[in-house]
Design a protein around this motif. Structure first.
Motif, PDB file in Angstrom:
ATOM      1  N   SER A  48       0.825  -1.058   0.042  1.00  0.00           N
ATOM      2  CA  SER A  48       0.052   0.050  -0.020  1.00  0.00           C
ATOM      3  C   SER A  48       0.844   1.230  -0.107  1.00  0.00           C
ATOM      4  CB  SER A  48      -0.914   0.023   1.158  1.00  0.00           C
ATOM      5  OG  SER A  48      -2.124   0.984   0.972  1.00  0.00           O
ATOM      6  N   ASP A  49       0.435   2.315  -0.778  1.00  0.00           N
ATOM      7  CA  ASP A  49       1.340   3.655  -0.926  1.00  0.00           C
ATOM      8  C   ASP A  49       0.297   4.621  -0.671  1.00  0.00           C
ATOM      9  OD1 ASP A  49       2.910   5.508  -1.685  1.00  0.00           O
ATOM     10  OD2 ASP A  49       2.845   4.601  -4.013  1.00  0.00           O
ATOM     11  N   ALA A  50       0.844   5.656   0.156  1.00  0.00           N
ATOM     12  CA  ALA A  50       0.140   6.744   0.703  1.00  0.00           C
ATOM     13  C   ALA A  50       0.739   7.971  -0.252  1.00  0.00           C
ATOM     14  CB  ALA A  50       0.404   6.741   2.164  1.00  0.00           C
TER      15      ALA A  50
ATOM     16  N   GLY B 128      11.588   6.197  -0.933  1.00  0.00           N
ATOM     17  CA  GLY B 128      12.894   6.644  -1.546  1.00  0.00           C
ATOM     18  C   GLY B 128      12.562   7.275  -3.175  1.00  0.00           C
ATOM     19  N   GLU B 129      11.464   7.093  -3.723  1.00  0.00           N
ATOM     20  CA  GLU B 129      11.097   7.657  -5.181  1.00  0.00           C
ATOM     21  C   GLU B 129      11.103   9.203  -5.101  1.00  0.00           C
ATOM     22  OE1 GLU B 129       6.652   6.449  -4.900  1.00  0.00           O
ATOM     23  OE2 GLU B 129       6.495   8.294  -5.984  1.00  0.00           O
ATOM     24  N   CYS B 130      11.138   9.931  -3.746  1.00  0.00           N
ATOM     25  CA  CYS B 130      11.194  11.396  -3.867  1.00  0.00           C
ATOM     26  C   CYS B 130      12.561  11.877  -3.530  1.00  0.00           C
ATOM     27  CB  CYS B 130      10.273  12.165  -2.926  1.00  0.00           C
ATOM     28  SG  CYS B 130       8.334  11.862  -3.630  1.00  0.00           S
TER      29      CYS B 130
ATOM     30  N   PHE C 161       4.488  -0.678   3.477  1.00  0.00           N
ATOM     31  CA  PHE C 161       3.792   0.491   3.627  1.00  0.00           C
ATOM     32  C   PHE C 161       4.847   1.676   3.131  1.00  0.00           C
ATOM     33  CE2 PHE C 161       1.790   3.484   6.914  1.00  0.00           C
ATOM     34  CZ  PHE C 161       0.992   4.399   5.966  1.00  0.00           C
ATOM     35  N   GLU C 162       4.259   2.016   1.971  1.00  0.00           N
ATOM     36  CA  GLU C 162       5.010   2.914   1.004  1.00  0.00           C
ATOM     37  C   GLU C 162       4.649   4.441   1.284  1.00  0.00           C
ATOM     38  OE1 GLU C 162       5.363   1.647  -2.953  1.00  0.00           O
ATOM     39  OE2 GLU C 162       5.780   3.690  -3.782  1.00  0.00           O
ATOM     40  N   GLU C 163       5.875   5.249   1.327  1.00  0.00           N
ATOM     41  CA  GLU C 163       5.838   6.714   1.597  1.00  0.00           C
ATOM     42  C   GLU C 163       4.503   7.063   2.688  1.00  0.00           C
ATOM     43  OE1 GLU C 163       7.692   9.674  -1.157  1.00  0.00           O
ATOM     44  OE2 GLU C 163       6.210   8.592  -2.374  1.00  0.00           O
TER      45      GLU C 163
HETATM   46 CA    CA Z   1       4.725   5.484  -4.624  1.00  0.00          CA
END
Ligand code: CA
Length: 399
Positions: A203-205, A255-257, A229-231
Motif C-alpha cells: 500500500s502506498d500513501a 525513496g522515490e522522492c 507501507f510506502e511513503e
Molecule cells: Ca509510490
C-alpha cells in the motif's frame, strides 16, 4: 565518440475519462520527457528524465545548462560527464529538476555505451543476476466521477484486483491517503478479501499522513498482512519515518522522492527505510543507480526500484533491476518477496504500452529484461511523433 547533438521530446497523452487520482493529485494526462543523444558516429541513445512533474522544466535545463557542457565530449565517458554536470549545478541543484535532467542524459549515454559495445547495459555493469523479474501490479487508484463515493471505491478496487489476479499477478500495490483513514482501511480490507491470504499486497500513501495517522494506517495494514507501507510521511520527515519504522512491524518502503547517493545515504543512515525505492529516471540515472545499490548493500537494505514513465524509463529500470543482488543472499530464497520486484504501472499510459517497437512481455507476472544492445529497445517513430507536443535540439555539427 563525440556527442554531436541532444534532442528532447515532450510527450503527452491525454487520458480523457480514464483520469485517476491519488492522495496528492489527479492524472488527466500521462507525460514523459524523452532525450535522444546523437554522436559523430551516427549512434544515438535514448533516455527519459524525471517522473511526476511538469517535464518541460527538465527540458529547459538540458538545453540551457547541460548541453553547452556536454556537446563535443566523449559520449562513452559517463562518469566524468556525470561528475561535471553534478558539480556545475551543485550550488542550485542537488535535487529535483537538475538531477531529473542529469538522469535522462546519463541513461541516454549508457544506451550509447551499450550499443557501441553491442551488449545490454546490465552486461556492461558487471552482469545480470536474473533475466526475468517478478513484477507487481501498481494500481488500485481512485477513479470515477465521485472519488468520495466509498461504496463505489470498494467495488472498484475489488473488480480491479480480481482483474490483476486473472492476468497472472500475485503481487499488487494499491493507493491510500485520499479518503479518510477508516474508508481507506475498508478499501484495502476489501482487496485482501478479494484476493485471499496468499497474495502479496502493498500500500502506498504518497506521503499523505502525519505521524499518528501513519501509525493508525500502518497498524491496519499489518493486521491485513500487507507486505509494505510506502511513503507514509513527507520525504523531508526522515526522522519521522525512522520512528515509524521502529513503531510498526510492517516494512516501510520509500525513496522515490529522494535524489542521488547523498539523499539515499540520509535515509539509510537514519534507518528510515526497510526497502529503498530509487527511480532511475530521477535519482541520477544508471550511473547513480549503481552507486545507490552499493550503498544499499552496505546498509543491508533491499532495493525495489520505483518506475513510472514511458517504455524508456521502464527499460532503464529493468536494466538496473538485472544487477540488483539478493539482500541477503541465500541458496534458495527463504522469502521470495524479498527478491527485487519490478513496479509495473497498470494505469492507462500509451507512452508505456505503444512507444516501443517491441513492447515488454509479461509471462504470468514475469517481465523479461531486454537483452539487446544498450537499453535493448527501439522507439516506434510513428508513436513518438503522435504524442510529441514540443521538441528542441541543441548542437549538431561538432564533427
Ligand atoms: Ca509510490
Amino acid at each position: 565518440m563525440k556527442i554531436d547533438h541532444i534532442e528532447t521530446f515532450v510527450l503527452k497523452a491525454p487520458l480523457g475519462d480514464q483520469r485517476f487520482y491519488w492522495s496528492q493529485s489527479c492524472a488527466t494526462e500521462r507525460a514523459s520527457l524523452l532525450i535522444r543523444i546523437g554522436t559523430d558516429t551516427g549512434l544515438v541513445g535514448w533516455g527519459e528524465a524525471g517522473v511526476s512533474m511538469p517535464v518541460e522544466h527538465a527540458a529547459a535545463f538540458i538545453h540551457d545548462v547541460a548541453a553547452p557542457r556536454v556537446l563535443g565530449k566523449n559520449a562513452l565517458e559517463t562518469e566524468p560527464l556525470w561528475h561535471d554536470l553534478y558539480s556545475y549545478s551543485r550550488d542550485f541543484g542537488r535535487k529535483s529538476t537538475p538531477i531529473d535532467a542529469l538522469s535522462g542524459i546519463d541513461i541516454a549515454l549508457w544506451d550509447i555505451r551499450g550499443k557501441e559495445a553491442g551488449r545490454p547495459v546490465h552486461a556492461l555493469m558487471g552482469g545480470a543476476f536474473r533475466d526475468t523479474v517478478r513484477s507487481y501490479a501498481t494500481g488500485l487508484y481512485y477513479r470515477g466521477n465521485d472519488v468520495r463515493d466509498v461504496a463505489g471505491a470498494i467495488a472498484q478496487v475489488r473488480d480491479e484486483a480480481r482483474g490483476y489476479v486473472e492476468r497472472g499477478f500475485t503481487a499488487i500495490k494499491g493507493k491510500v491517503g485520499l479518503l479518510p483513514i477508516r474508508d481507506d482501511i475498508k478499501r484495502m480490507a476489501a482487496v485482501r478479501d478479494e484476493v485471499g491470504a496468499d497474495f502479496l499486497l502493498m500500500s502506498d500513501a504518497n506521503h499523505a499522513y502525519n505521524f499518528h495517522s501513519a501509525v493508525r494506517m500502518g497498524q491496519a495494514l499489518e493486521e491485513l498482512d500487507f507486505h509494505w507501507f510506502e511513503e507514509p510521511l513527507v520525504p523531508e520527515d526522515v526522522e519521522g519515518c525512522a520512528a515509524l519504522r521502529k513503531k510498526l512491524s510492517i516494512p516501510i518502503a520509500t525513496g522515490e522522492c529522494e535524489y542521488t547517493r547523498y539523499g539515499m545515504l540520509e535515509l539509510l543512515k537514519a534507518g528510515a527505510a526497510d526497502i529503498l525505492q530509487p527511480d532511475i529516471s530521477a535519482c541520477g540515472g544508471l550511473s547513480e543507480g549503481q552507486k545507490i545499490l552499493a550503498l544499499a548493500t552496505a546498509y543491508h537494505t533491499p532495493v525495489c526500484l520505483h518506475a513510472w514513465g514511458s517504455g524508456v524509463a521502464l527499460a532503464a529500470a529493468l536494466q538496473l533491476t538485472a544487477i540488483i543482488p539478493s539482500i541477503p543472499h541465500t541458496a534458495f530464497p527463504v522469502a521470495p518477496e524479498n527478491e527485487p520486484m519490478f513496479e509495473y504501472d497498470r494505469n492507462p499510459n500509451p507512452l508505456r504500452d505503444d512507444l516501443l517497437s517491441e513492447p515488454f512481455t509479461l509471462e504470468g507476472e514475469s517481465v523479461r529484461i531486454p537483452q539487446g544492445p544498450g537499453l535493448g529497445i527501439e522507439i516506434n517513430q510513428k508513436v513518438l511523433a503522435q504524442f510529441t507536443v514540443a521538441g528542441r535540439t541543441s548542437g549538431r555539427g561538432t564533427k
